[in-house]
Design a protein around this motif. Structure first.
Motif, short mmCIF file in Angstrom:
data_model
loop_
_atom_site.label_atom_id
_atom_site.label_comp_id
_atom_site.label_asym_id
_atom_site.label_seq_id
_atom_site.Cartn_x
_atom_site.Cartn_y
_atom_site.Cartn_z
N ALA A 224 0.82 -1.20 0.00
CA ALA A 224 0.00 0.00 0.00
C ALA A 224 0.86 1.26 0.00
CB ALA A 224 -0.92 0.00 1.22
N ARG A 225 2.05 1.15 0.55
CA ARG A 225 2.97 2.29 0.62
C ARG A 225 4.01 2.25 -0.50
NH1 ARG A 225 5.02 5.69 4.70
NH2 ARG A 225 7.25 6.15 4.55
N ASN A 226 4.59 1.08 -0.75
CA ASN A 226 5.75 1.00 -1.64
C ASN A 226 5.42 0.87 -3.12
OD1 ASN A 226 7.77 1.30 0.29
ND2 ASN A 226 7.78 -0.87 0.79
N VAL A 227 4.27 0.30 -3.47
CA VAL A 227 3.93 0.14 -4.89
C VAL A 227 3.82 1.50 -5.57
CG1 VAL A 227 2.11 -0.54 -6.50
CG2 VAL A 227 2.89 -2.14 -4.75
N GLY A 228 3.08 2.41 -4.96
CA GLY A 228 2.93 3.74 -5.53
C GLY A 228 4.26 4.46 -5.64
N ARG A 229 5.07 4.38 -4.58
CA ARG A 229 6.36 5.05 -4.61
C ARG A 229 7.28 4.47 -5.68
NH1 ARG A 229 8.46 6.08 1.60
NH2 ARG A 229 6.87 7.63 2.18
N ALA A 230 7.34 3.14 -5.74
CA ALA A 230 8.20 2.49 -6.73
C ALA A 230 7.75 2.83 -8.15
CB ALA A 230 8.19 0.97 -6.53
N THR A 231 6.44 2.86 -8.37
CA THR A 231 5.91 3.17 -9.70
C THR A 231 6.28 4.57 -10.13
OG1 THR A 231 4.06 1.66 -9.32
CG2 THR A 231 3.81 3.27 -11.09
N ILE A 232 6.12 5.52 -9.23
CA ILE A 232 6.43 6.92 -9.57
C ILE A 232 7.93 7.12 -9.73
CG2 ILE A 232 6.31 9.29 -8.73
CD1 ILE A 232 3.72 8.36 -7.22
N LEU A 233 8.72 6.58 -8.80
CA LEU A 233 10.18 6.73 -8.88
C LEU A 233 10.73 6.06 -10.15
CD1 LEU A 233 11.24 6.06 -5.17
CD2 LEU A 233 11.39 8.23 -6.40
N GLY A 234 10.28 4.83 -10.42
CA GLY A 234 10.77 4.11 -11.59
C GLY A 234 10.39 4.77 -12.89
N THR A 235 9.15 5.24 -12.99
CA THR A 235 8.68 5.89 -14.22
C THR A 235 9.40 7.21 -14.44
OG1 THR A 235 6.49 4.88 -13.94
CG2 THR A 235 6.65 6.76 -15.43
N THR A 236 9.54 8.00 -13.37
CA THR A 236 10.21 9.29 -13.49
C THR A 236 11.68 9.12 -13.88
OG1 THR A 236 8.74 10.19 -11.80
CG2 THR A 236 10.72 11.46 -12.31
N ALA A 237 12.36 8.16 -13.26
CA ALA A 237 13.77 7.92 -13.57
C ALA A 237 13.94 7.45 -15.02
CB ALA A 237 14.35 6.88 -12.61
N ALA A 238 13.07 6.53 -15.46
CA ALA A 238 13.15 6.05 -16.84
C ALA A 238 12.90 7.18 -17.83
CB ALA A 238 12.14 4.93 -17.06
N ALA A 239 11.91 8.02 -17.52
CA ALA A 239 11.61 9.16 -18.40
C ALA A 239 12.79 10.13 -18.47
CB ALA A 239 10.36 9.89 -17.90
N GLY A 240 13.42 10.37 -17.32
CA GLY A 240 14.58 11.25 -17.30
C GLY A 240 15.72 10.73 -18.16
N VAL A 241 15.96 9.42 -18.07
CA VAL A 241 17.03 8.80 -18.88
C VAL A 241 16.68 8.90 -20.37
CG1 VAL A 241 18.15 6.62 -19.44
CG2 VAL A 241 17.82 7.26 -17.06
N TYR A 242 15.44 8.59 -20.72
CA TYR A 242 15.01 8.70 -22.12
C TYR A 242 15.29 10.10 -22.66
CZ TYR A 242 12.27 4.34 -22.39
OH TYR A 242 11.87 3.03 -22.45
N LEU A 243 14.82 11.10 -21.93
CA LEU A 243 14.91 12.48 -22.41
C LEU A 243 16.36 12.96 -22.50
CD1 LEU A 243 13.24 14.90 -23.29
CD2 LEU A 243 13.10 15.62 -20.90
N LEU A 244 17.15 12.68 -21.46
CA LEU A 244 18.55 13.13 -21.45
C LEU A 244 19.37 12.45 -22.53
CD1 LEU A 244 19.37 13.37 -17.63
CD2 LEU A 244 19.20 15.25 -19.26
N CYS A 245 19.15 11.14 -22.71
CA CYS A 245 19.91 10.41 -23.74
C CYS A 245 19.57 10.93 -25.14
CB CYS A 245 19.62 8.92 -23.66
SG CYS A 245 20.46 8.07 -22.30
N THR A 246 18.28 11.14 -25.39
CA THR A 246 17.87 11.62 -26.70
C THR A 246 18.43 13.02 -26.96
OG1 THR A 246 15.84 10.33 -26.55
CG2 THR A 246 15.89 12.09 -28.19
N LEU A 247 18.35 13.89 -25.97
CA LEU A 247 18.89 15.25 -26.12
C LEU A 247 20.39 15.22 -26.36
CD1 LEU A 247 18.38 18.30 -26.02
CD2 LEU A 247 18.71 18.21 -23.54
N ALA A 248 21.11 14.37 -25.60
CA ALA A 248 22.56 14.28 -25.74
C ALA A 248 22.95 13.80 -27.14
CB ALA A 248 23.13 13.34 -24.68
N ILE A 249 22.22 12.81 -27.66
CA ILE A 249 22.53 12.29 -28.99
C ILE A 249 22.18 13.31 -30.06
CG2 ILE A 249 21.89 10.52 -30.69
CD1 ILE A 249 21.73 8.56 -28.34
N PHE A 250 21.09 14.04 -29.88
CA PHE A 250 20.75 15.12 -30.82
C PHE A 250 21.89 16.14 -30.91
CE2 PHE A 250 15.80 15.17 -31.08
CZ PHE A 250 15.84 13.91 -31.68
#
Length: 445
Positions: A224-250
């Motif tokens: 009840a506590r950790n699923v929401g946190r893990a989902t938000i942390l994991g999604t945000t971190a993955a999105a950050g990596v996607y965006l930074l990698c794409t920008l760096a390669i551009f």
């Protein structure tokens, strides 16, 4: 040592770090290594699509977090759909998600062989290619069969190893960034809105996997506590990596070169550090990334049928669990994925395989739509456990945004995928009829 002690030694519930790694590892598979080149033809306006998609994915993650607080049980979207709308909706969520997982596992293994071939040439022999693809599927399956303790360890190590090279490109690219490489903001003949939509259609499915912690909620400590946190942390971190990698390669690879690139990360590494070692480095990173994704998706592929089997909506054998893992679900999934992989190579049916993979982009959204609809149902019917008016308004906005995001995923699948996906999905109606009849017959006896 008793059987119970043996089981507990190999079964270990996931804490927040492992649950977060599961989300991140399942979102980031092998697609990241081709995405920058795929969206380059649209210009840097594709970064706008990234931002919009990230907002939608985070909204979906937050909704899963809310639903996990209300129903902290293994099955995720299946549980939410069934609790809100009954057995048939729950079955459709479970069936469509199960289809997505085992077909996607076959696709991941085939893609991983392409990267393995850079390090160890295997494509010269059909037998070697098929063997490599099967080994890449069965090794994560064996880690799953060994118990959740080993699943978590493999997932954490794979996530760390895959992020090292990705962060190298994302951060290192900032030091070699050249604005002259960016090319036009808006390329092509489409309108700006059309360019954003077109690039979004390519990027949409890079966020599949946000539900990973919710599906495995029964294996997470304090879900009840950790699923929401893990989902938000994991999604945000993955999105950050996607965006930074794409920008760096551009910014490190010239636009004209990037548009025609088949290995954008390799080109970026070579441009930053010189030499030609980038190909091997990127191949290793992609291989680790895909093995980690296979490890996580193999677990998820068994969790939803396990939850449905406990409720009598899937064959009872899927409810068999050892060392914290639904072993029959893992075995059935890896066998089906293996058969599809062999068929793809032996029959040379690349078109058929691509159609099946495309269908999964539709089937994956069915549980999303049902889960977000469940949250809207709870809010409208007053069944939400939150009584604070401000929180209810925020939850309603998030649920609406997540539902819209899920519909956008369906639209991005394309007409052919939706048409074929509906046919594929409704083959499960016969299975539901069989299981529902058995359930009623057993109740009468």
């Amino acid at each position: 040592m008793t059987m119970q002690q043996e089981q507990s030694r190999h079964a270990r519930r996931f804490g927040l770090p492992i649950a977060t790694a599961l989300v991140m590892g399942n979102i980031i598979g092998g697609g990241i290594f081709l995405l920058p080149a795929s969206v380059a033809p649209f210009g840097t306006i594709s970064l706008v699509a990234f931002v919009v998609l990230t907002a939608g994915a985070i909204a979906l993650a937050l909704v899963f977090g809310r639903l996990a607080e209300k129903h902290p049980a293994t099955g995720g979207p299946y549980v939410y759909a069934r609790e809100a709308f009954g057995d048939f909706a729950g079955f459709l969520a479970a069936w469509s998600y199960w289809i997505t997982t085992w077909v996607s596992n076959a696709a991941l293994a085939v893609a991983a062989v392409g990267y393995l071939d850079v390090l160890i040439p295997v494509h010269g022999s059909l037998a070697a290619t098929v063997t490599a693809a099967l080994v890449l599927q069965w090794l994560p399956a064996l880690a799953n069969l060994a118990g959740t303790r080993y699943v978590g360890a493999v997932q954490l190590v794979a996530t760390v190893l895959k992020f090292v090279p990705l962060l190298l490109v994302a951060v290192g690219g900032l030091f070699f960034f050249d604005t002259d490489n960016l090319g036009p903001f808006h390329a092509g003949d489409q309108s700006m809105a059309g360019a954003v939509s077109a690039s979004a259609a390519i990027l949409l499915f890079s966020y599949l996997g946000v539900e990973s912690a919710a599906v495995s909620a029964g294996e997470v400590r304090d879900p009840a506590r950790n699923v929401g946190r893990a989902t938000i942390l994991g999604t945000t971190a993955a999105a950050g990596v996607y965006l930074l990698c794409t920008l760096a390669i551009f910014g490190t690879v010239a636009h004209d070169e990037l548009v025609g690139s088949t290995a954008p990360f390799t080109d970026a590494v070579d441009a930053m550090f010189g030499g030609t070692w980038g190909g091997a480095a990127v191949a290793c990173a992609a291989l680790v990334s895909m093995v980690g994704a296979l490890n996580g998706w193999t677990l998820l592929s068994a969790q939803t049928p396990y939850a449905a089997a406990k409720d009598g909506l899937f064959p009872r054998v899927f409810a068999t669990k050892r060392r914290g893992v639904p072993t029959v679900g893992v075995l059935v999934t890896v066998v089906l994925a293996s058969l599809l992989t062999v068929y793809n190579y032996v029959a040379g049916s690349q078109g058929v395989f691509e159609i099946l993979v495309l269908v999964t982009t539709f089937t994956a959204t069915v549980p999303y739509l049902l889960a977000t609809a469940a949250q809207i149902f709870y809010l409208l019917s007053g069944q939400s456990h939150r009584v604070d008016r401000g929180r209810l308004v925020r939850d309603a906005v998030l649920a609406g945004a997540a539902f819209a995001f899920s519909l956008w995923l369906v639209a991005g699948s394309g007409y052919a995928a939706v048409y074929q996906g509906v046919l594929f999905l409704f083959t499960g109606v016969l299975v539901y009829a069989w299981m529902a009849a058995r359930k009623i017959k057993a109740a009468r006896n």
